[in-house]
Enzyme design. Structure first.
Site, PDB file in Angstrom:
ATOM      1  N   PRO A 426       0.855  -1.194   0.000  1.00  0.00           N
ATOM      2  CA  PRO A 426       0.000   0.000   0.000  1.00  0.00           C
ATOM      3  C   PRO A 426       0.890   1.242   0.000  1.00  0.00           C
ATOM      4  CG  PRO A 426      -0.617  -1.555   1.751  1.00  0.00           C
ATOM      5  CD  PRO A 426       0.706  -2.001   1.213  1.00  0.00           C
ATOM      6  N   TYR A 585      -0.734   5.667  13.464  1.00  0.00           N
ATOM      7  CA  TYR A 585      -2.119   5.989  13.168  1.00  0.00           C
ATOM      8  C   TYR A 585      -3.013   5.555  14.348  1.00  0.00           C
ATOM      9  CZ  TYR A 585      -0.359   6.957   8.489  1.00  0.00           C
ATOM     10  OH  TYR A 585       0.342   7.480   7.421  1.00  0.00           O
TER      11      TYR A 585
END
Length: 802
Positions: A426, A585
């Site tokens: 990703p 995150y």
């Protein structure tokens, strides 16, 4: 100059003779605690590169050393009742005593004064010396005296080893692994003269203690080792010791030495410089202690030759010497560290799980300096046999001719089979419009799906508008988002045989920032949205917005958003789902103690910090179809003191495995701006390796994996099950197809439309490889003969001096 070398090991002796050759007027004395022509120790090994270097600086010494060398080509593994041998490794060994005697005689021939049976306690014993070489070994008194200046970083490693010898001779560098009721022992065995062999026995501390070897004297320890390695190895041969170098201890712990500063000026105005084991050590698993010492002497002499070999130039010379040697030394110490760690953990991590074939491959490549294709150059027949063994266990089709390389073997998890082990990572593209992926993403992801990878991931896809990193990040929280991804998934499935994955996440305290090219991690100039995370946090101190701590209501709402996004990913046709719990995150902010300062049931111990990420995972796994795989990306190392460590990462992986994760995607860092990562090729692979073996879950390796050689080495050694490749895929969408052609593997399938280019690319690379081989062959004709093998045969595994 007046030069005093404290310590008559290889560093001090070789520096003395080189400096005397450079200018016979130098007054040089070597002071040694032992008697003349008397030393301890068994064998040491050299590489061809070191011998070539020595030949250039003093041919007489090099020629005499070469005549005394014993050469052998093979490495042999004895493990679980099997013997496996691989050739082409080109070792040369010599007795430590013979080596030092050669250097001593050469010093005397050149006029160097040798002083024996003298213990030096201080550099100040020689107040009139211009230059003092502190080559007084790993327990250097000089280094200890000036520790504040030299800044030694000394790490005592956990394994125990005993350095023995035997009169039984071996025709290969032999590694013998033996399991006892308390754990594994391994022996490092190599012949170094016509009648003697080095025999080092090593084991973890807890195994050593369990056998009571901490209470055994030297003869009892030798008897234990003789019994342990008798059957199928010693077969009655006796082991010997040379106890003087052991300082009374039968079993030792290796000490890794790294110094921040290598030289100083003492109170008498003499310059003191560390050399050899006094300034750096390399574990015997790679055998470079003597190599480092010899090359220290060469480099210091070179700098005197370049800058001026008189007292006035000493500070300039020593500064240049330290700078020149530091990088090469650290490079070799890093390789030695990798090899050392492999032996420290091989019993618990590999020996019980691996079959002999894979343990042999893992051992040969443990330093990460020896790669898959390098093994092909050393022993093509053995490597291709191993490739066939690996492919059979992966149920890979068996094409005619060459065996299937590991990266092109299939991988099956749940109801999904990937055609190969290459994953397109990703990678944020910051090109979505209000969360919707469009034509750009279709072309971007479609091209990489055509490029040969088995699995192609879209970038982190956010579960809410507030969860986006930037306004350009994609989402899966509106119907149009699902439609956009479905268009891409349908195209990939119709036009390629790749599989499509979506990674879902929430940016947490790292949200509401600009696109990378407008200022990475910088807050938006306007239109910022509120941030949430495990605890109040400001990612960039004094710059970023400050997030607020999530309430229970926030947790429920965000968990529902993850569940909705997972359902949308399935509706869009994704084959694979990944939960993003890394890089600082939102979910990562709960796991790391750097970002989680909560005092409720979601803070404190790791089990509490994992509570909410596991809640989210379990809720998502419940709605994600059972026949489809689900992985979790974690940061296995925060690279900050007090943060997540690789040992913590094993526990994190175990928790997600218990919750139903199929794989762990092992990354690191990006949790704190205070991080200090240690970069290098495949630098994060050891984390994937450790998690795979200790947590017992398949892993995806990521980080500085840039060529087929890396991928094949990682997979073949069992360090990971898939390899995610990022930036190389940005530079070349067809990276996988290109790398297949580079390594000469023609069994990979290309898209029908592009097949006319396949043969041309393969032919171009074949011509390049042939031209390079011809150039190497032509160059070799004009080079002096090497002592063993060629430049490609630098020892992969060797034992040396401590």
């Amino acid at each position: 100059m007046k030069i005093v070398c404290i310590g008559g090991g290889p560093a001090g002796l070789y520096l003395a003779l080189l400096m005397k050759k450079l200018d016979a007027r130098h007054e040089i004395v070597v002071v040694e605690r032992n008697r003349p022509y008397d030393t301890f120790g068994w064998g040491v090994v050299f590489s061809d590169a070191t011998m070539d270097n020595m030949r250039q600086w003093d041919r007489e010494t090099a020629d005499e050393i070469q005549e005394a060398f014993n050469h052998w080509d093979d490495i042999e593994l004895r493990f679980k009742g099997r013997t496996i041998r691989s050739g082409g490794h080109g070792f040369v060994g010599i007795g430590r005593k013979k080596l030092l005697n050669i250097l001593q005689a050469r010093c005397e021939q050149l006029g160097v004064e040798l002083v024996f049976e003298t213990e030096v306690d201080s550099d100040e014993d020689y107040p009139d010396a211009d230059l003092i070489i502190a080559s007084d070994g790993i327990f250097s008194k000089i280094r200890g005296k000036y520790a504040d200046t030299f800044q030694p970083d000394i790490v005592t490693r956990p394994n125990r080893y005993i350095w023995l010898g035997t009169n039984k001779l071996y025709d290969a560098f032999t590694f013998d692994f033996r399991k006892t009721e308390h754990g594994w022992f391994q022996a490092h065995i190599y012949k170094f003269d016509e009648k003697t062999t080095t025999f080092i026995v090593e084991c973890p501390e807890h195994v050593w203690l369990a056998h009571g070897l901490d209470k055994a004297d030297q003869q009892q320890s030798i008897a234990f080792c003789e019994k342990l390695f008798d059957e199928g190895n010693l077969e009655g041969a006796k082991l010997m010791t040379n106890a003087r170098h052991l300082r009374g201890a039968a079993w030792l712990n290796f000490q890794r030495v790294v110094c921040g500063q290598w030289w100083l000026k003492n109170a008498h105005g003499s310059h003191v410089v560390l050399m050899g084991d006094a300034v750096h050590t390399a574990h015997f698993a790679i055998g470079s202690g003597t190599k480092l010492a010899i090359e220290d002497a060469i480099e210091l002499t070179r700098q005197f030759q370049l800058l001026g070999d008189d007292a006035a130039h000493i500070p300039e010379v020593l500064a240049a010497y330290q700078e020149a040697r530091r990088i090469e030394t650290l490079r070799l110490q890093n390789a030695a560290w990798n090899a050392m760690e492999w032996f420290e953990v091989c019993g618990e991590r590999y020996c019980d799980q691996f079959e002999p074939e894979q343990l042999m491959y893992s051992m040969l490549t443990r330093s990460q300096r020896i790669s898959h294709e390098n093994l092909r150059l050393r022993d093509k027949e053995w490597l291709e046999g191993y490739e066939r063994w690996f492919a059979e266990r992966a149920r890979a089709p068996a094409p005619a001719g060459r065996a299937t390389p590991p990266m092109f073997t299939p991988w099956t998890v749940r109801g999904l089979t990937l055609k190969n082990r290459v994953v397109v990572s990703p990678m944020a593209q910051y090109s979505a419009v209000d969360g919707t992926v469009g034509d750009y993403h279709l072309v971007h992801l479609g091209a990489r799906a055509q490029g040969g990878a088995g699995l192609v991931f879209a970038e982190m896809t956010c579960v809410s508008a507030e969860g986006r990193i930037t306004p350009g990040c994609p989402g899966l929280y509106k119907p149009e988002h699902t439609a956009g991804f479905k268009r891409i998934a349908d195209w990939i499935h119709e036009h390629t045989d790749a599989r499509f994955g979506i990674q879902i996440g929430h940016a947490g305290a790292k949200a509401s920032t600009r696109r990378a090219w407008d200022g990475i991690d910088q807050p938006l100039p306007e239109g910022n949205w509120p941030l949430i995370s495990a605890s109040p946090q400001q990612y960039l101190e004094g710059v970023s917005q400050v997030s607020r701590a999530m309430t229970r209501e926030d947790m429920d709402a965000v968990k529902a958003q993850f569940v909705a996004s997972a359902r949308a990913a399935d509706e869009a046709g994704a084959d694979w789902l990944e939960l993003h719990c890394a890089h600082g995150y939102l979910l990562s902010s709960f796991i790391s103690p750097l970002t989680n300062q909560r005092t409720d049931e979601y803070g404190g111990p790791l089990a509490n910090r994992l509570r909410y990420p596991l809640e989210v995972f379990e809720a998502v796994r419940a709605v994600w179809p059972q026949h489809k795989p689900m992985s979790v990306r974690i940061s296995a190392h925060d690279w900050v003191e007090g943060g997540i460590t690789p040992a913590d990462a094993v526990e994190v992986a175990r928790a997600f495995k218990a919750a139903g994760a199929d794989m762990i995607d092992v990354s690191s860092g990006q949790v704190s701006k205070r991080e200090k990562p240690v970069y290098g090729r495949m630098f994060q692979t050891p984390f994937a390796d450790r998690i795979r073996q200790e947590a017992g879950i398949p892993t995806i390796a990521v980080g500085a994996i840039s060529e087929a050689d890396h991928v094949n080495s990682i997979l073949a050694a069992g360090r990971a099950d898939l390899c995610a490749v990022a930036r190389p895929h940005l530079a070349n969408p067809a990276w996988t197809l290109t790398e297949a052609a580079k390594i000469g593997y023609i069994g990979v399938q290309w898209p029908r439309q592009y097949r006319t280019a396949k043969q041309q690319m393969e032919s171009n690379f074949a011509r390049e490889k042939a031209a390079q081989a011809a150039a190497v062959a032509a160059s070799a004709i004009h080079q002096p003969a090497a002592p063993a093998g060629g430049a490609l045969h630098e020892p992969a595994v060797a034992a040396g001096s401590v």
